[in-house]
Design an enzyme around this catalytic site. Structure first.
Site, PDB file in Angstrom:
ATOM      1  N   GLY A  22      19.964  12.354 -12.193  1.00 43.33           N
ATOM      2  CA  GLY A  22      20.274  13.739 -11.859  1.00 43.33           C
ATOM      3  C   GLY A  22      21.769  13.907 -11.701  1.00 43.33           C
ATOM      4  O   GLY A  22      22.548  12.946 -11.803  1.00 43.33           O
ATOM      5  N   SER A  23      22.183  15.124 -11.432  1.00 49.56           N
ATOM      6  CA  SER A  23      23.616  15.430 -11.407  1.00 49.56           C
ATOM      7  C   SER A  23      24.363  14.675 -10.325  1.00 49.56           C
ATOM      8  O   SER A  23      25.528  14.301 -10.517  1.00 49.56           O
ATOM      9  CB  SER A  23      23.810  16.937 -11.221  1.00 49.56           C
ATOM     10  OG  SER A  23      23.181  17.378 -10.025  1.00 49.56           O
ATOM     11  N   GLU A  25      23.989  11.742  -9.402  1.00 52.44           N
ATOM     12  CA  GLU A  25      24.097  10.314  -9.732  1.00 52.44           C
ATOM     13  C   GLU A  25      24.997  10.061 -10.938  1.00 52.44           C
ATOM     14  O   GLU A  25      25.169   8.904 -11.340  1.00 52.44           O
ATOM     15  CB  GLU A  25      22.711   9.720 -10.021  1.00 52.44           C
ATOM     16  CG  GLU A  25      21.776   9.699  -8.825  1.00 52.44           C
ATOM     17  CD  GLU A  25      21.222  11.080  -8.509  1.00 52.44           C
ATOM     18  OE1 GLU A  25      21.377  11.513  -7.350  1.00 52.44           O
ATOM     19  OE2 GLU A  25      20.672  11.725  -9.403  1.00 52.44           O
ATOM     20  N   GLU A  44       9.910  10.267  -9.684  1.00 53.87           N
ATOM     21  CA  GLU A  44      10.470   9.266  -8.775  1.00 53.87           C
ATOM     22  C   GLU A  44       9.424   8.391  -8.103  1.00 53.87           C
ATOM     23  O   GLU A  44       9.701   7.233  -7.774  1.00 53.87           O
ATOM     24  CB  GLU A  44      11.344   9.949  -7.717  1.00 53.87           C
ATOM     25  CG  GLU A  44      12.698  10.421  -8.235  1.00 53.87           C
ATOM     26  CD  GLU A  44      12.676  11.846  -8.760  1.00 53.87           C
ATOM     27  OE1 GLU A  44      11.575  12.389  -8.996  1.00 53.87           O
ATOM     28  OE2 GLU A  44      13.766  12.431  -8.924  1.00 53.87           O
ATOM     29  N   HIS A  67      17.161  10.716  -7.363  1.00 57.67           N
ATOM     30  CA  HIS A  67      17.965  11.928  -7.458  1.00 57.67           C
ATOM     31  C   HIS A  67      17.849  12.763  -6.194  1.00 57.67           C
ATOM     32  O   HIS A  67      16.860  13.462  -5.982  1.00 57.67           O
ATOM     33  CB  HIS A  67      17.538  12.760  -8.666  1.00 57.67           C
ATOM     34  CG  HIS A  67      18.282  14.061  -8.795  1.00 57.67           C
ATOM     35  ND1 HIS A  67      19.631  14.171  -8.551  1.00 57.67           N
ATOM     36  CD2 HIS A  67      17.859  15.312  -9.130  1.00 57.67           C
ATOM     37  CE1 HIS A  67      20.014  15.414  -8.735  1.00 57.67           C
ATOM     38  NE2 HIS A  67      18.951  16.135  -9.083  1.00 57.67           N
ATOM     39  N   HIS A 274     -10.329   0.273   8.789  1.00 56.06           N
ATOM     40  CA  HIS A 274     -10.286   1.598   8.187  1.00 56.06           C
ATOM     41  C   HIS A 274     -11.289   2.548   8.811  1.00 56.06           C
ATOM     42  O   HIS A 274     -11.156   3.762   8.685  1.00 56.06           O
ATOM     43  CB  HIS A 274     -10.552   1.491   6.673  1.00 56.06           C
ATOM     44  CG  HIS A 274     -10.307   2.760   5.928  1.00 56.06           C
ATOM     45  ND1 HIS A 274     -10.872   3.010   4.687  1.00 56.06           N
ATOM     46  CD2 HIS A 274      -9.581   3.866   6.219  1.00 56.06           C
ATOM     47  CE1 HIS A 274     -10.478   4.198   4.255  1.00 56.06           C
ATOM     48  NE2 HIS A 274      -9.709   4.740   5.167  1.00 56.06           N
ATOM     49  N   GLY A 394      -3.051   2.326   0.758  1.00 58.30           N
ATOM     50  CA  GLY A 394      -4.095   3.307   0.528  1.00 58.30           C
ATOM     51  C   GLY A 394      -3.617   4.559  -0.164  1.00 58.30           C
ATOM     52  O   GLY A 394      -4.406   5.450  -0.449  1.00 58.30           O
TER      53      GLY A 394
END
Length: 527
Positions: A22-23, A25, A44, A67, A274, A394
């Site tokens: 992105g801009s 980076e 991402e 980004h 769980h 999970g």
């Protein structure tokens, strides 16, 4: 600062970068050096999953470039999974230019370092541009300390052009051996036990200590169960001492371990549950000894004594303190299972049985098909250390990008991604990266037209008429072909055999969609 950072990454061996640019980076990506590899993911969450898989496969820290704040938000699900998986990542994210930050700019992150917490081990936006390489170096060292995990650095866009001195690479802290006195006390208790049992978790495989765990189990002569929700191979499933898989239900764990007079938990929490319930084992007075690298897991155990330290160093030391274990009763032999019969529609057990036959020696399995895990355990035993990966969190959307990362980090080996139809839809974009990188990846989608795990839980919890469970009308082969990946949809035994053979022989990725009936095993049935 850019050149100092690139030099540091070279010294640390992190010249593969996983990202979605992105801009904010562009200062880092400008004039991309020829000795660096940029692995492009189309979202991402997939980028972090790929880096996670690559770090697992190579045993090294992976570098991720996201980004800005929105990219970090997209990535958080798999960042949480990387934290639970104890996988070392250095995650950087672009930030808007420092001069704009006081005025809430577009793409600016408010308090960027807080965004990924608490699911990173370390998080910082350096106060000065010249401190960024040192922050990355610190993030690397912290990520590599056991228990390993992701660390985060937010980098304003204009920092990349700032002057900066080189930062020398330093190693991470070495593994620390457990207290010898604690090991000696544990050895005395194990030697005195008449019917000990082992519960093994993912830490041994992560440390490369699997063979040492096998030797310890053989020395003790005790059955070995795998811990609930283990995200790696915990013990070879063809070993004579392998007893089975514990389920994440307190009563079933207690019932399964009843009759033993000592429980040795190696590389796992005590225990991961769980569903609610009482675990009578914790009140039984049976000694529980836990060996782990994870201080938080040790502190959170409701019973027993914990020994902290490296399993790579601790397991051989403990084995050396024990007498040979030949006098104990041999574990009961596991009953032989008849192979599932071919049928129409196909069943998941039959499909997994044929997948086992089709996989070549040395293949690595990456799994995210939670509703079919009981069938996988029964039909697809894992034998090789480093040969199995799944997620500990999970959170769905990990399996396919992780398989891409594992394939990138395992040149010359076939990787098989076993994934459910619901799970596939979380990160289908990862197929595009697999095509771009020409990875030998077989993607097997078990399509039961819904969220099978939710169907199972509905039965366990005795709830009815739950919305949002069915997923009709998805065409996975069409999706794959739209990204350049060949695919086959199968619904009969003969077509399944041919498609699996083609996927295992392909020199690039191939998808096999297997239509299976909607029946799923109860996830917490007694093992």
């Amino acid at each position: 600062m850019r050149e100092a950072t690139l030099a540091l990454l070279r010294d640390l061996g992190m010249t593969t970068v996983f990202g979605n640019p992105g801009s904010t980076e562009l200062g880092f990506l400008d004039r991309w050096p020829a000795d660096f590899r940029y692995v492009l993911g189309l979202q991402e969450a997939g980028v972090v999953g790929m880096a996670d898989g690559h770090a697992r496969a190579t045993g090294r820290c992976a570098f991720v470039n996201l980004h800005s704040a929105a990219g970090v938000g997209h990535a958080l699900g798999n960042l949480f999974t990387a934290f639970r998986n104890a996988v070392p990542l250095v995650v950087t994210a672009g930030q808007q230019s420092r001069s704009l930050l006081p005025n809430l700019p577009f793409l600016g992150a408010t308090d960027a370092a807080q965004f990924p917490r608490p699911y990173v081990k370390f998080s910082i936006e350096p106060a000065r541009a010249e401190d960024v390489p040192a922050a990355i170096a610190k993030a690397y060292r912290i990520a590599m300390q056991r228990p390993r995990g992701p660390a985060f650095v937010s980098i304003p866009a204009d920092d990349w052009s700032a002057p900066c001195r080189p930062v020398p690479a330093r190693g991470w802290f070495p593994d620390v051996a457990p207290d010898p006195a604690a090991l000696a006390e544990a050895a005395r208790a194990i030697a005195a036990a008449r019917r000990p049992v082992l519960v093994a978790g993912p830490e041994a495989d992560a440390e490369g200590a699997g063979p040492a765990l096998e030797r310890l189990a053989e020395r003790i002569g005790a059955p070995v169960w795998t811990s609930p929700f283990s995200c790696r191979l915990s013990f070879p499933e063809d070993h004579p001492l392998f007893a089975g898989h514990l389920h994440a239900a307190p009563q079933q764990v207690s019932d399964t371990l009843a009759g033993h007079d000592l429980v040795l938990v190696v590389g796992a929490p005590v225990f991961t549950f769980h569903v609610p319930g009482e675990c009578a084992l914790f009140r039984s007075g049976v000694p529980i000894i836990q060996l782990t690298t994870d201080a938080e897991a040790a502190a959170g155990a409701p019973a027993g004594a914990a020994i902290l330290g490296s399993l790579r160093l601790g397991l051989p030391a403990l084995a050396a303190l024990l007498p040979e274990g030949g006098a104990r009763p041999a574990p009961r032999p596991r009953p032989e299972r008849a192979p599932p019969e071919a049928s129409s529609p196909l069943t998941a057990p039959y499909a997994l049985h044929r997948l086992r036959a089709a996989m070549p020696p040395g293949a690595i399995l990456v799994e995210e098909a939670p509703s079919h895990r009981p069938a996988m355990h029964a039909q697809l035993p894992i034998r090789d250390w480093g040969g199995f990966h799944t997620m500990a969190s999970g959170g769905l959307g990990y399996g396919l990008p992780a398989a891409v990362g594992v394939a990138l980090g395992s040149p010359g080996r076939r990787v098989v991604c076993l994934i459910g139809d619901g799970s596939f839809m979380y990160s289908p974009q990862a197929l595009w990266t697999a095509v771009r990188e020409r990875l030998p990846l077989a993607v097997v989608v078990l399509n039961n037209a819904g969220y099978g795990a939710m169907r199972s839980f509905s039965r366990v919890l005795q709830v009815r008429d739950v919305p949002g469970i069915d997923l009709p009308g998805l065409d996975f082969v069409a999706m794959a072909r739209g990204m350049g990946c060949p695919g086959h949809a199968v619904a009969t035994p003969g077509a399944l055999e041919a498609a699996l053979a083609a996927a295992m022989a392909s020199d690039g990725p191939m998808l096999v969609e297997v239509a299976v009936d909607g029946a799923v095993a109860t996830l917490y049935e007694r093992p």
